[in-house]
Design an enzyme around this catalytic site. Structure first.
Site, PDB file in Angstrom:
ATOM      1  N   ALA A   7      25.270  16.465  40.781  1.00 53.72           N
ATOM      2  CA  ALA A   7      26.025  16.492  39.527  1.00 53.72           C
ATOM      3  C   ALA A   7      25.096  16.526  38.327  1.00 53.72           C
ATOM      4  O   ALA A   7      24.086  15.834  38.272  1.00 53.72           O
ATOM      5  CB  ALA A   7      26.935  15.278  39.430  1.00 53.72           C
ATOM      6  N   CYS A   8      25.487  17.366  37.361  1.00 55.30           N
ATOM      7  CA  CYS A   8      24.815  17.387  36.056  1.00 55.30           C
ATOM      8  C   CYS A   8      25.921  17.455  34.994  1.00 55.30           C
ATOM      9  O   CYS A   8      27.096  17.384  35.318  1.00 55.30           O
ATOM     10  CB  CYS A   8      23.846  18.560  35.923  1.00 55.30           C
ATOM     11  SG  CYS A   8      24.621  20.180  35.775  1.00 55.30           S
ATOM     12  N   GLY A   9      25.541  17.585  33.759  1.00 58.08           N
ATOM     13  CA  GLY A   9      26.507  17.561  32.671  1.00 58.08           C
ATOM     14  C   GLY A   9      27.590  18.608  32.775  1.00 58.08           C
ATOM     15  O   GLY A   9      28.774  18.328  32.608  1.00 58.08           O
TER      16      GLY A   9
END
Length: 91
Positions: A7-9
């Site tokens: 997960a990232c932004g």
């Protein structure tokens, strides 16, 4: 089959890059697992069905599954240690 979530932004750029790298590493080592990139906002929804979480950003809370440093997969610094944690978590 085991599941790895990254997960990232936005779930588009960085997490996709790391997810591709993790997927390649697992394939090279003969480990079958689904690797999925998601945005940080939907993390809680996806983490319930995952075995490992690769975090690009600092997690705002603790989860009950192994959490790896995704920056190591981007930079290569400390990557071998994170790979070992990944392999241990997917045994």
């Amino acid at each position: 089959m085991k599941k790895v979530i990254v997960a990232c932004g936005s779930g588009v750029a960085t997490s996709q890059t790391v997810a591709s790298k993790v997927e390649r590493i697992l394939k090279e080592r003969g480990v079958r697992a689904n690797v999925e990139a998601v945005d940080i906002k939907s993390l809680d929804q996806h983490i319930r069905t995952s075995d490992v979480y690769v975090a690009i950003t600092k997690a705002s809370k603790d989860y009950d599954i192994p959490t790896l440093n995704g920056i190591a997969f981007l930079t290569g610094m400390g990557m071998e240690e994170e790979i070992q944690k990944l392999m241990d978590a997917l045994k």
